[in-house]
Design a protein around this motif. Structure first.
Motif: not given
Length: 155
Positions: A85-86, A92-93, A98-100, A111-114
């Motif tokens: 959870k942590a 989110a921060e 962009r998506q996890a 993790l989807h990163c841009v």
């Protein structure tokens, strides 16, 4: 949470909106073969049921200066509920993420990163991601080119 009961018209509405969320209700009604008032009622019902989660514009990342798309497979040190959870909250921060997804298998998160470029992505991985207290391993994959882009669900 069970599968939603949808009829043929609901499915047509979802297909049309997934292809073009900006069309007017009148145009949508015409495309699915019903009049505008019941079409609007159906759309509202789909929204209230949480089937339609929202509407957004799809942006062209490279045109905005974000040329790098990458995926990170992240393994945590411990898979306790608190750590999961942590870490999920931490994603989110991070604007670059962009998506996890929490996943099973060799990793705990995908993790989807841009990012603007490779330097910004590397800085994120080294200074933020691997520095997170819960992270044990990070495997990165840089994309070459997107070859398919569809709505997330085929109805």
């Amino acid at each position: 949470m069970g599968r939603a009961e949808l009829d043929v018209i609901d499915i047509k509405i979802l297909r049309e909106l997934q292809a073009d969320g900006r069309m007017t209700n009148v145009e949508l009604a015409d495309r699915v073969g019903i009049s505008a008032p019941p079409c609007l009622r159906r759309v509202r019902k789909l929204e209230e049921a949480g089937i339609i989660e929202g509407y957004h514009a799809m942006l062209n990342s490279p045109r905005l200066g974000f040329d790098l798309v990458a995926f990170c497979m992240v393994g945590l040190k411990h898979q306790s509920e608190g750590n999961l959870k942590a870490f999920a909250a931490a994603t989110a921060e991070w604007p670059l993420v962009r998506q996890a997804w929490m996943v099973s298998g060799d990793s705990d998160f995908l993790l989807h990163c841009v990012a603007e470029n490779l330097t910004h992505f590397q800085d994120f991985v080294i200074e933020v991601l691997t520095a997170n207290e819960h992270v044990d391993t990070v495997r990165t994959m840089l994309t070459i080119r997107q070859v398919k882009k569809l709505g997330l669900v085929e109805v």
